[in-house]
Design a protein around this motif. Sequence first.
Motif, PDB file in Angstrom:
ATOM      1  N   UNK A   1      26.713   6.208   9.209  1.00 15.88           N
ATOM      2  CA  UNK A   1      28.028   6.542   8.664  1.00 15.88           C
ATOM      3  C   UNK A   1      29.054   5.436   8.853  1.00 15.88           C
ATOM      4  N   UNK A   2      28.654   4.349   9.485  1.00 13.25           N
ATOM      5  CA  UNK A   2      29.568   3.225   9.709  1.00 13.25           C
ATOM      6  C   UNK A   2      28.884   1.943   9.221  1.00 13.25           C
ATOM      7  N   UNK A   3      29.562   0.836   9.466  1.00  9.08           N
ATOM      8  CA  UNK A   3      28.987  -0.462   9.078  1.00  9.08           C
ATOM      9  C   UNK A   3      27.955  -0.879  10.114  1.00  9.08           C
ATOM     10  N   UNK A   4      26.751  -0.324   9.989  1.00  8.27           N
ATOM     11  CA  UNK A   4      25.702  -0.603  10.972  1.00  8.27           C
ATOM     12  C   UNK A   4      25.305  -2.071  10.967  1.00  8.27           C
TER      13      UNK A   4
ATOM     14  N   UNK B   1      23.230  -7.141  12.827  1.00  5.86           N
ATOM     15  CA  UNK B   1      23.203  -8.585  12.634  1.00  5.86           C
ATOM     16  C   UNK B   1      23.671  -9.348  13.869  1.00  5.86           C
ATOM     17  N   UNK B   2      24.035  -8.609  14.921  1.00  9.92           N
ATOM     18  CA  UNK B   2      24.605  -9.272  16.098  1.00  9.92           C
ATOM     19  C   UNK B   2      23.911  -8.891  17.399  1.00  9.92           C
ATOM     20  N   UNK B   3      22.657  -8.495  17.312  1.00  6.86           N
ATOM     21  CA  UNK B   3      21.904  -8.242  18.547  1.00  6.86           C
ATOM     22  C   UNK B   3      21.858  -9.518  19.383  1.00  6.86           C
ATOM     23  N   UNK B   4      22.138  -9.387  20.649  1.00  2.00           N
ATOM     24  CA  UNK B   4      22.149 -10.543  21.543  1.00  2.00           C
ATOM     25  C   UNK B   4      23.511 -11.168  21.722  1.00  2.00           C
ATOM     26  N   UNK B   5      24.492 -10.767  20.898  1.00  2.00           N
ATOM     27  CA  UNK B   5      25.846 -11.320  21.007  1.00  2.00           C
ATOM     28  C   UNK B   5      26.689 -10.466  21.951  1.00  2.00           C
ATOM     29  N   UNK B   6      27.731 -11.051  22.554  1.00  5.73           N
ATOM     30  CA  UNK B   6      28.625 -10.256  23.406  1.00  5.73           C
ATOM     31  C   UNK B   6      29.317  -9.163  22.596  1.00  5.73           C
ATOM     32  N   UNK B   7      29.604  -8.052  23.231  1.00  8.65           N
ATOM     33  CA  UNK B   7      30.244  -6.938  22.538  1.00  8.65           C
ATOM     34  C   UNK B   7      31.579  -7.339  21.914  1.00  8.65           C
TER      35      UNK B   7
ATOM     36  N   UNK C   1      31.299  -8.984  18.403  1.00  5.60           N
ATOM     37  CA  UNK C   1      30.693  -8.189  17.344  1.00  5.60           C
ATOM     38  C   UNK C   1      31.790  -7.437  16.595  1.00  5.60           C
ATOM     39  N   UNK C   2      31.825  -7.534  15.256  1.00  3.34           N
ATOM     40  CA  UNK C   2      32.838  -6.782  14.505  1.00  3.34           C
ATOM     41  C   UNK C   2      32.749  -5.286  14.786  1.00  3.34           C
ATOM     42  N   UNK C   3      33.910  -4.638  14.804  1.00  2.00           N
ATOM     43  CA  UNK C   3      33.940  -3.194  15.009  1.00  2.00           C
ATOM     44  C   UNK C   3      33.304  -2.508  13.800  1.00  2.00           C
ATOM     45  N   UNK C   4      32.225  -1.743  13.985  1.00  5.62           N
ATOM     46  CA  UNK C   4      31.580  -1.082  12.844  1.00  5.62           C
ATOM     47  C   UNK C   4      32.478  -0.067  12.151  1.00  5.62           C
ATOM     48  N   UNK C   5      33.557   0.378  12.828  1.00  2.13           N
ATOM     49  CA  UNK C   5      34.515   1.291  12.211  1.00  2.13           C
ATOM     50  C   UNK C   5      35.617   0.536  11.465  1.00  2.13           C
ATOM     51  N   UNK C   6      35.729  -0.765  11.758  1.00  6.10           N
ATOM     52  CA  UNK C   6      36.748  -1.567  11.094  1.00  6.10           C
ATOM     53  C   UNK C   6      38.162  -1.320  11.565  1.00  6.10           C
TER      54      UNK C   6
ATOM     55  N   UNK D   1      39.544  -4.889  16.946  1.00  7.24           N
ATOM     56  CA  UNK D   1      39.212  -6.299  16.763  1.00  7.24           C
ATOM     57  C   UNK D   1      37.759  -6.606  17.078  1.00  7.24           C
ATOM     58  N   UNK D   2      37.081  -5.727  17.765  1.00  4.80           N
ATOM     59  CA  UNK D   2      35.661  -5.925  18.056  1.00  4.80           C
ATOM     60  C   UNK D   2      35.043  -4.593  18.468  1.00  4.80           C
ATOM     61  N   UNK D   3      33.706  -4.585  18.514  1.00  5.99           N
ATOM     62  CA  UNK D   3      33.003  -3.400  19.006  1.00  5.99           C
ATOM     63  C   UNK D   3      33.379  -3.142  20.461  1.00  5.99           C
ATOM     64  N   UNK D   4      33.468  -4.204  21.249  1.00  4.38           N
ATOM     65  CA  UNK D   4      33.849  -4.050  22.649  1.00  4.38           C
ATOM     66  C   UNK D   4      35.234  -3.459  22.796  1.00  4.38           C
ATOM     67  N   UNK D   5      36.180  -3.907  21.959  1.00 12.71           N
ATOM     68  CA  UNK D   5      37.547  -3.386  22.021  1.00 12.71           C
ATOM     69  C   UNK D   5      37.583  -1.916  21.616  1.00 12.71           C
ATOM     70  N   UNK D   6      36.777  -1.544  20.632  1.00 10.53           N
ATOM     71  CA  UNK D   6      36.714  -0.145  20.195  1.00 10.53           C
ATOM     72  C   UNK D   6      36.277   0.752  21.356  1.00 10.53           C
ATOM     73  N   UNK D   7      35.248   0.335  22.049  1.00 10.55           N
ATOM     74  CA  UNK D   7      34.729   1.090  23.186  1.00 10.55           C
ATOM     75  C   UNK D   7      35.789   1.194  24.287  1.00 10.55           C
TER      76      UNK D   7
END
Length: 548
Positions: free
Chosen positions: A102-105, A110-116, A119-124, A127-133
Amino acid sequence: MHPDDDPYILGDERGFWADTAADRVLDRDPEEPIVIKGGISPSGVPHLGNMNEIVRGYFVAEVLRERGYDVRQIFTSDDRDPLRKLPRKLADLDGDLVDLGDVNAGALGQNLGAPYTAIPDPFGCCESYGAHFSNLIEESAELLGIDVEMVSNTELYEDGDLEAVTEFLLENRENAREVLGEYQEKVDADYVPFRPICENCGHVTETDAVTDIDLDEGVVHYECSDVEAGDRTIEGCGHEGTASLRDGKLPWRFEWPAQWQVLGVDFEPFGKDHAEGSWPSGTDVARNVLDDEPPVPMVYEWFTLDGEPFSSSEGHVVLVQDVLRLLEPEVVRFFFSKDPQRARDFSVERLDQLVDEFDRMEAVYFGEIDADEDERERAERVYPLVVDEPRKERIRIPYTFAAVLGMTDDPALREEIARREGHIPEDAPDWAIDAALERVERAREWARRTDNEFNYSLARTEIPDHDFDAATEEALDELADFLEAEEPDGDELQGEIYETAKRHDVDIGAFFSAGYRLFFDEDQGPKLGPFLAKLDREFVLGRLRRRR
């Protein structure tokens, strides 16, 4: 292990566990502000179990503040860790679980192995997946009334806060590897306690990627290598490059004690997995490599959810945001106030029991019910820590009764029934009534969520479609006459429903179904007599006579 580093500090001591933990902290005569820390790697959904360190730390912080100390409560997001696998579930900023599809998987895949944080936030939305969390964690704490300072590991590296300790560990890598070698077999003579981030592909490499170290220049040379992630391998790109000490990260068993030193941590609770793993090695690194004293520890047992372990990757989770649709914040804090040495199950099915426990503690605190000395002492100690402000005028409608009230959407009827049943005093202040009735919506959501015996809605605005035979209609009219003449209580009315059906030779089950059809537009429902006895009589009479 040094005797001061035993994480099972609570032992068998009586009293409130947070007082014992605070005593241990103060025994070390810490400088102010006293720093209490928790932390997590943003690898999945930040669920209720992840709040253990924040809420446990909060109680210790509050005890220390009671004693007049300045306290800083922080929570580190280990967001420079690499994404190793795709989670099955994610959560939006409202705390709702969503499937990966349901999100931008692709942002994750495409970013396995990269720091959180890279990684772009899959929800958009962040600023990042890490920031979303991290935003979800911070919001969860705020909703529970806990003011916690979020600290990004990525920022600690980028701002240079961890640079000096990283340089020290590299300079003393022989000692570092000797200490760590007592805990990990893979530590060999070439082990380097640093993981560069590849400037070409963005992956966090393993420690074996480092090919040379130049501390005069403050850099390491590396060749991007493969990273093992569970049962799969994230391939390195083979790039040969140079990274500064800010362009990488320490392995976890060095990063944790490095955080203690840099942040000046005095106390940290953690799960039993760390107690038997990275905690012993961390204390050894702190004392015998960094020449630093580890914080006072406290191990806690894990929660389960409806009898099964929490699992972010499997989606078996519940978030604080979701829990607060079912419970007041003070009830959730009460759940966390219990002995951390005991494993506990957070059962959504049995939330009524948890609420009843909280209500009893509150009543004991205000001297409204009898209790033994131990229960009274615990209530007097814990209750002021779980509520924002103790107010004797407060009203608590029993949770299951609130679920009954939730069968109607009419606010006035809810209050009328609650008053009639003695749950709202005549002289109750408006704020207390409003707060008490807020529980109805939570209990109603609980009934819907679990589809339990309270999950019915009173069809009050118009009479449902029905088609009864003559005998059933005569029985309903007679039941109405009885109700009008006798004013029975719930049990009496329940018994009369049985007797009326028998007198008219109507099947008892079919007669109850007729009642459920008239009042709920269903073929089944709650215990009918006690429920109808709680409603306004004119409405019940009109419905039994099929007039309204």
